[in-house]
Structures are given as structure tokens and as C-alpha cells.
Design a protein around this motif. Structure first.
Motif, PDB file in Angstrom:
ATOM      1  N   PHE A 107     -10.619 -17.569  12.878  1.00 30.25           N
ATOM      2  CA  PHE A 107     -11.659 -16.556  12.670  1.00 30.25           C
ATOM      3  C   PHE A 107     -11.466 -15.859  11.324  1.00 30.25           C
ATOM      4  CE2 PHE A 107     -12.437 -11.927  13.034  1.00 30.25           C
ATOM      5  CZ  PHE A 107     -13.821 -11.947  13.071  1.00 30.25           C
ATOM      6  N   ALA A 108     -10.204 -15.618  10.996  1.00 27.35           N
ATOM      7  CA  ALA A 108      -9.920 -14.957   9.720  1.00 27.35           C
ATOM      8  C   ALA A 108     -10.335 -15.834   8.545  1.00 27.35           C
ATOM      9  CB  ALA A 108      -8.425 -14.628   9.625  1.00 27.35           C
ATOM     10  N   ALA A 109     -10.091 -17.142   8.698  1.00 20.11           N
ATOM     11  CA  ALA A 109     -10.479 -18.057   7.619  1.00 20.11           C
ATOM     12  C   ALA A 109     -11.985 -18.053   7.436  1.00 20.11           C
ATOM     13  CB  ALA A 109     -10.004 -19.470   7.966  1.00 20.11           C
ATOM     14  N   LYS A 110     -12.693 -18.112   8.551  1.00 17.15           N
ATOM     15  CA  LYS A 110     -14.155 -18.110   8.462  1.00 17.15           C
ATOM     16  C   LYS A 110     -14.663 -16.824   7.844  1.00 17.15           C
ATOM     17  CE  LYS A 110     -18.281 -18.825  11.272  1.00 17.15           C
ATOM     18  NZ  LYS A 110     -18.811 -19.065  12.626  1.00 17.15           N
ATOM     19  N   ALA A 111     -14.020 -15.715   8.217  1.00 16.58           N
ATOM     20  CA  ALA A 111     -14.445 -14.420   7.697  1.00 16.58           C
ATOM     21  C   ALA A 111     -14.276 -14.379   6.184  1.00 16.58           C
ATOM     22  CB  ALA A 111     -13.615 -13.306   8.344  1.00 16.58           C
ATOM     23  N   ALA A 112     -13.149 -14.934   5.706  1.00 16.88           N
ATOM     24  CA  ALA A 112     -12.917 -14.926   4.264  1.00 16.88           C
ATOM     25  C   ALA A 112     -13.962 -15.756   3.538  1.00 16.88           C
ATOM     26  CB  ALA A 112     -11.520 -15.476   3.968  1.00 16.88           C
ATOM     27  N   GLU A 113     -14.303 -16.918   4.178  1.00 22.14           N
ATOM     28  CA  GLU A 113     -15.286 -17.793   3.547  1.00 22.14           C
ATOM     29  C   GLU A 113     -16.669 -17.157   3.476  1.00 22.14           C
ATOM     30  OE1 GLU A 113     -15.025 -21.198   5.985  1.00 22.14           O
ATOM     31  OE2 GLU A 113     -13.009 -21.771   5.319  1.00 22.14           O
ATOM     32  N   THR A 114     -16.987 -16.314   4.419  1.00 23.14           N
ATOM     33  CA  THR A 114     -18.324 -15.699   4.471  1.00 23.14           C
ATOM     34  C   THR A 114     -18.332 -14.318   3.819  1.00 23.14           C
ATOM     35  OG1 THR A 114     -17.845 -14.846   6.676  1.00 23.14           O
ATOM     36  CG2 THR A 114     -18.942 -16.983   6.548  1.00 23.14           C
ATOM     37  N   GLN A 115     -17.301 -14.061   3.030  1.00 20.29           N
ATOM     38  CA  GLN A 115     -17.229 -12.816   2.258  1.00 20.29           C
ATOM     39  C   GLN A 115     -17.077 -11.572   3.130  1.00 20.29           C
ATOM     40  OE1 GLN A 115     -16.983 -13.230  -1.076  1.00 20.29           O
ATOM     41  NE2 GLN A 115     -17.111 -15.395  -0.513  1.00 20.29           N
ATOM     42  N   GLN A 116     -16.561 -11.726   4.382  1.00 19.97           N
ATOM     43  CA  GLN A 116     -16.281 -10.540   5.197  1.00 19.97           C
ATOM     44  C   GLN A 116     -15.010  -9.856   4.728  1.00 19.97           C
ATOM     45  OE1 GLN A 116     -16.727 -10.732   9.454  1.00 19.97           O
ATOM     46  NE2 GLN A 116     -17.978 -12.579   9.317  1.00 19.97           N
ATOM     47  N   VAL A 117     -14.219 -10.568   3.934  1.00 16.78           N
ATOM     48  CA  VAL A 117     -13.034  -9.948   3.359  1.00 16.78           C
ATOM     49  C   VAL A 117     -13.105 -10.108   1.844  1.00 16.78           C
ATOM     50  CG1 VAL A 117     -11.613 -10.397   5.389  1.00 16.78           C
ATOM     51  CG2 VAL A 117     -11.684 -12.065   3.570  1.00 16.78           C
ATOM     52  N   SER A 118     -12.501  -9.174   1.181  1.00 21.83           N
ATOM     53  CA  SER A 118     -12.505  -9.220  -0.278  1.00 21.83           C
ATOM     54  C   SER A 118     -11.526 -10.278  -0.775  1.00 21.83           C
ATOM     55  CB  SER A 118     -12.102  -7.848  -0.828  1.00 21.83           C
ATOM     56  OG  SER A 118     -10.759  -7.554  -0.461  1.00 21.83           O
ATOM     57  N   ALA A 119     -11.663 -10.648  -2.050  1.00 23.02           N
ATOM     58  CA  ALA A 119     -10.742 -11.621  -2.644  1.00 23.02           C
ATOM     59  C   ALA A 119      -9.323 -11.088  -2.634  1.00 23.02           C
ATOM     60  CB  ALA A 119     -11.189 -11.940  -4.061  1.00 23.02           C
ATOM     61  N   LYS A 120      -9.199  -9.763  -2.834  1.00 19.75           N
ATOM     62  CA  LYS A 120      -7.870  -9.134  -2.860  1.00 19.75           C
ATOM     63  C   LYS A 120      -7.153  -9.332  -1.526  1.00 19.75           C
ATOM     64  CE  LYS A 120      -5.690  -4.581  -3.289  1.00 19.75           C
ATOM     65  NZ  LYS A 120      -5.927  -3.134  -3.458  1.00 19.75           N
ATOM     66  N   VAL A 121      -7.884  -9.188  -0.447  1.00 22.60           N
ATOM     67  CA  VAL A 121      -7.295  -9.357   0.891  1.00 22.60           C
ATOM     68  C   VAL A 121      -7.267 -10.824   1.288  1.00 22.60           C
ATOM     69  CG1 VAL A 121      -7.621  -8.850   3.357  1.00 22.60           C
ATOM     70  CG2 VAL A 121      -7.963  -7.047   1.638  1.00 22.60           C
ATOM     71  N   GLY A 122      -8.318 -11.564   0.917  1.00 21.92           N
ATOM     72  CA  GLY A 122      -8.446 -12.943   1.342  1.00 21.92           C
ATOM     73  C   GLY A 122      -7.361 -13.857   0.820  1.00 21.92           C
ATOM     74  N   LYS A 123      -6.918 -13.638  -0.414  1.00 20.22           N
ATOM     75  CA  LYS A 123      -5.923 -14.535  -1.005  1.00 20.22           C
ATOM     76  C   LYS A 123      -4.603 -14.508  -0.240  1.00 20.22           C
ATOM     77  CE  LYS A 123      -3.800 -15.819  -5.422  1.00 20.22           C
ATOM     78  NZ  LYS A 123      -3.725 -15.521  -6.867  1.00 20.22           N
ATOM     79  N   PRO A 124      -3.999 -13.330  -0.029  1.00 24.25           N
ATOM     80  CA  PRO A 124      -2.746 -13.332   0.741  1.00 24.25           C
ATOM     81  C   PRO A 124      -2.945 -13.754   2.202  1.00 24.25           C
ATOM     82  CG  PRO A 124      -3.461 -11.088   0.287  1.00 24.25           C
ATOM     83  CD  PRO A 124      -4.313 -11.968  -0.535  1.00 24.25           C
ATOM     84  N   LEU A 125      -4.135 -13.458   2.761  1.00 28.25           N
ATOM     85  CA  LEU A 125      -4.397 -13.891   4.138  1.00 28.25           C
ATOM     86  C   LEU A 125      -4.414 -15.416   4.227  1.00 28.25           C
ATOM     87  CD1 LEU A 125      -7.118 -11.563   5.745  1.00 28.25           C
ATOM     88  CD2 LEU A 125      -4.677 -11.701   6.240  1.00 28.25           C
TER      89      LEU A 125
END
Length: 420
Positions: free
Chosen positions: A33-51
Motif C-alpha cells: 500500500f505504501a508503494a502504491k501511495a508513493a507512486e500516486t503522489q500520496q507521499v512526497s519525494a522527500k518521504v517516498g525515497k527513504p520509504l
């Protein structure tokens, strides 16, 4: 072994096998779910990269590294609510895989308080939290979330059981008993059988509260559905506590012990002596011969006593048997049925069950019987000895609930039910 010691022994094993942990409901992985959220811009690049890096560790089952990386993200300021929820899911998932259940449930509580669970997910999360806290022996918290789960998700037999155990382990026996009863009621409503362990736990809560009447009632239920020698032995212990049986009632009690195949050497002798005392030598002869056949009597220092008692019983039984027809004729001419009932007892002792049934039936029909309930039970015993279980149960059930012998009659019903 005295009655108190026996009951302590019984109730030591009566509680369910409550272990230090319970099976914790498997958590659904949320890193996808977290991966999908990052792909759909639900998380910022700053948070998405370490996630993303944390997810890679998770995919490789490198849980310590995954947790460390996720904690780095958790420490970042300025995350939005969606990011907070995603990070918390990943934290809890890593902790669960590292068996850090205390840490995982702490994250879950944070998420619940912050409203980070979807409405449809809340019951499942409450269940998991309740189970984890039970495993951690934090029984108040386990109860808190277990009770909330029951309110939101409805009757769940396993959760009822867990909550009752949690209360029991806190020595809150009143609430433990309440939840076991709710468990039993819910199972019946769902058309499911009441499990033996539930009844044992209920009985233990009642014993802890000194509710003797309720303990006996639950033990009776155990005998009716899960009969075994131990339950019968325990019931006999309760029957004797504070009892004041007449000779006739005591004979009925000892016959019940005999029917359960639990008569001890001293009880064989007691039953024989009581039978001789009320002029029923046929019963004395029969029970003593059974004791010798089973090898229970005639041992060591008691051998001479047992043999003399048997010889006396045989002599008196032979004399009684020759006199019975004339005694029966005289009894039938009397205005009440009391004498006929006595004849019935004699025939029962001699093993002449058809004659006993006729005498009991005619005596009860004539009326004026002093111990009507006692006579009804003896009538039932006569039928049972002929393997006529339905007729026996009918006779036993004729004893009213208000009778001193009501419990005894119900126990005879259980014994008769075994023969059907």
C-alpha cells in the motif's frame, strides 16, 4: 481425601489451559500500500525515497534494517496525515515480524487514537490489539479492546472466551463468569455445541465466589454432556457436603454410586449394613456378593468381617424371600400403599424387578406413601435394572424440583440416559 482437598484438586485443572500468549491474528502487509501511495503522489519525494529503501529491506525480509529506515522517516518533521499513516503501518509490520509485539501494539494505539484506520478496518485492528495485549499479559488492555470489539463486531465466541480468561487471570471472577455465560449463550444461539472447557471455566468462577448451588448446577451440565468418572466423583463429593440423608435416601445415593461403578470397599459394606438395618437383606446379599466378585471385599484384615456379614445377609435373604409373597398379600389389603412400597424395596433388593415395579406402582397408586419421592426413584431404578430406560426416566422425572431428592433424581436420569 477430604471433600475440600478434592475440590481444590478439581478446580486446579478446571480452568482452561490459559497460556502466556495466544495466537495473534496475522497482520496484512501494508508496504505494498505504501508503494502504491508513493507512486500516486500520496507521499512526497522527500518521504517516498527513504520509504522505498525501507520497502526493499522488507521485501528481502531484513526486518531490522527495514525498521531502522522506517524510523528515520518517522522522525522527519512536516509529514502529512497520509504519510503518517503509511509510516505507522510499516513500523507496526516490521515490529511484528521482529516479534516486538509491545512496540507494534503501541503503534496501533497511536493510529487508532489519530483516526488513521479506515472504518471497516477498525474491528480487525481491535481484535489484533486485544490478542497482543493478552499475549503480553496486559489483561486490562486486552479486556478494553476485546469488549470494544464485541460491541462493534458482534458476538465472537473466541473473543468472549479470551475476555473471560483475562478477567479470570485478574481474579475478577464475577466478570469472568459473566463473559463465560455470554459465550455459552452465544454458542447456543449460533447452533454450536457448548465446549467442555467453557463449562469447566464457568464452574471455577462459581467456586471462587463460593456459589455452591451454581457449581453443582454446572457440574450437572458437565455430567449430562461430557460424563466421566471424575465428574461423577466430584458430584458425589458435593452431594455429601452438608447432607443429612435418611437410611433410605442414603441407600439410593449409594446405589447411584454403584450405578456409576465407583463404589469403594467401605461403601459396599455401608450399603449392605444399611440394607440389613431396614430389613432388606436381599440388597445386602447382592451388594456384598458383587464386592467379593470384583475383589473389593474380603481383603486382609477385613476378610473375616466381610465373610461374616455376607453369611448373615445370605441367611436373612433366604428367609425373607420365602416370606415375601405372604407379606405382599397382607400389604395389598392395607388401606394405604406404604406397606406395598416396602415390599417393592425388598423385591428390588432381591433382583426381582418385575415384582418390584408392580409393588411400587400399586403402592404409589393407592396413596398414603410416606416417602413418595424415594419410592418413585426406586421404581425408576427397578425399570433401569431391566434396561427400560424410557420408563425409568419417566419415574425419575416424577420427582418435583422442590424435593430434597430432586438433584438425586436428575442424576439418575443422566445414568438412565447412558443406557438409551
Amino acid at each position: 481425601m477430604n471433600p475440600t482437598t478434592k475440590m481444590i484438586r478439581l478446580l486446579r485443572v478446571a480452568v482452561l489451559g490459559v497460556c502466556s500468549c495466544v495466537a495473534i491474528a496475522p497482520l496484512v502487509s501494508q508496504h505494498a500500500f505504501a508503494a502504491k501511495a508513493a507512486e500516486t503522489q500520496q507521499v512526497s519525494a522527500k518521504v517516498g525515497k527513504p520509504l522505498k529503501k525501507a520497502r526493499e529491506f522488507m521485501d528481502a525480509k531484513q526486518w531490522k534494517e527495514a525498521l531502522a529506515k522506517t524510523k528515520e522517516v518517522a522522525a522527519m518533521p512536516g509529514k502529512n496525515s497520509a504519510e503518517e499513516a503509511i509510516v505507522n503501518e510499516m513500523l507496526a509490520y516490521c515490529m511484528m515480524n521482529l516479534k516486538d509485539y509491545a512496540g507494534a501494539v503501541g503503534v496501533y494505539e497511536t493510529m487508532l487514537t489519530a483516526g488513521q484506520f479506515k472504518a471497516e478496518e477498525i474491528p480487525k485492528r481491535l481484535l489484533t490489539m486485544s490478542q497482543i495485549y493478552f499475549a503480553l499479559k496486559n489483561y486490562p488492555k486486552s479486556i478494553q479492546y476485546g469488549e470494544r470489539y464485541l460491541k462493534e463486531a458482534g458476538a465472537d465466541l473466541e473473543v468472549f472466551r479470551q475476555v473471560s480468561q483475562a478477567y479470570y487471570l485478574q481474579n475478577d471472577f464475577a466478570h469472568a463468569g459473566e463473559y463465560v455465560q455470554r459465550l455459552i449463550d452465544a454458542a447456543k444461539k449460533q447452533g454450536k455445541p457448548v465446549e467442555e472447557d467453557w463449562l469447566k471455566l464457568l464452574m471455577s468462577t462459581q467456586h471462587k465466589q463460593n456459589k455452591k448451588v451454581e457449581v453443582v448446577a454446572t457440574l450437572e451440565r458437565l455430567l449430562a454432556t461430557y460424563p466421566n468418572d471424575q465428574y461423577w466423583s466430584d458430584m458425589f463429593t458435593y452431594l455429601l457436603q452438608g447432607s443429612s440423608f435418611s437410611d433410605g435416601e442414603n441407600i439410593i445415593y449409594l446405589r447411584l454410586v454403584q450405578q456409576a461403578n465407583l463404589l469403594q470397599a467401605n461403601e459396599y459394606v455401608e450399603l449392605a449394613e444399611l440394607s440389613l438395618a431396614i430389613t432388606n437383606p436381599g440388597e445386602a446379599k447382592a451388594v456384598l456378593e458383587e464386592g467379593f466378585t470384583k475383589g473389593v471385599l474380603g481383603k486382609d484384615e477385613s476378610k473375616d468381617r466381610d465373610l461374616k456379614l455376607l453369611a448373615m445377609a445370605r441367611t436373612q435373604a433366604a428367609e425373607d424371600l420365602t416370606l415375601l409373597p405372604s407379606i405382599e398379600k397382607e400389604a395389598a389389603a392395607k388401606p394405604t400403599g406404604e406397606a406395598l412400597v416396602k415390599v417393592g424395596e425388598a423385591y428390588l433388593g432381591h433382583g426381582k424387578y418385575e415384582n418390584a415395579i408392580a409393588a411400587f406402582t400399586n403402592g404409589l397408586a393407592k396413596g398414603g406413601v410416606k416417602d413418595k419421592d424415594e419410592a418413585s426413584i426406586n421404581l425408576g431404578i427397578s425399570y433401569l435394572r431391566l434396561n427400560k430406560s424410557a420408563e425409568a426416566i419417566k419415574a425419575f422425572n416424577s420427582v418435583p424440583a422442590s424435593s430434597k431428592l430432586a438433584l438425586m433424581s436428575r442424576l439418575w436420569v443422566i445414568q438412565a440416559g447412558k443406557s438409551q
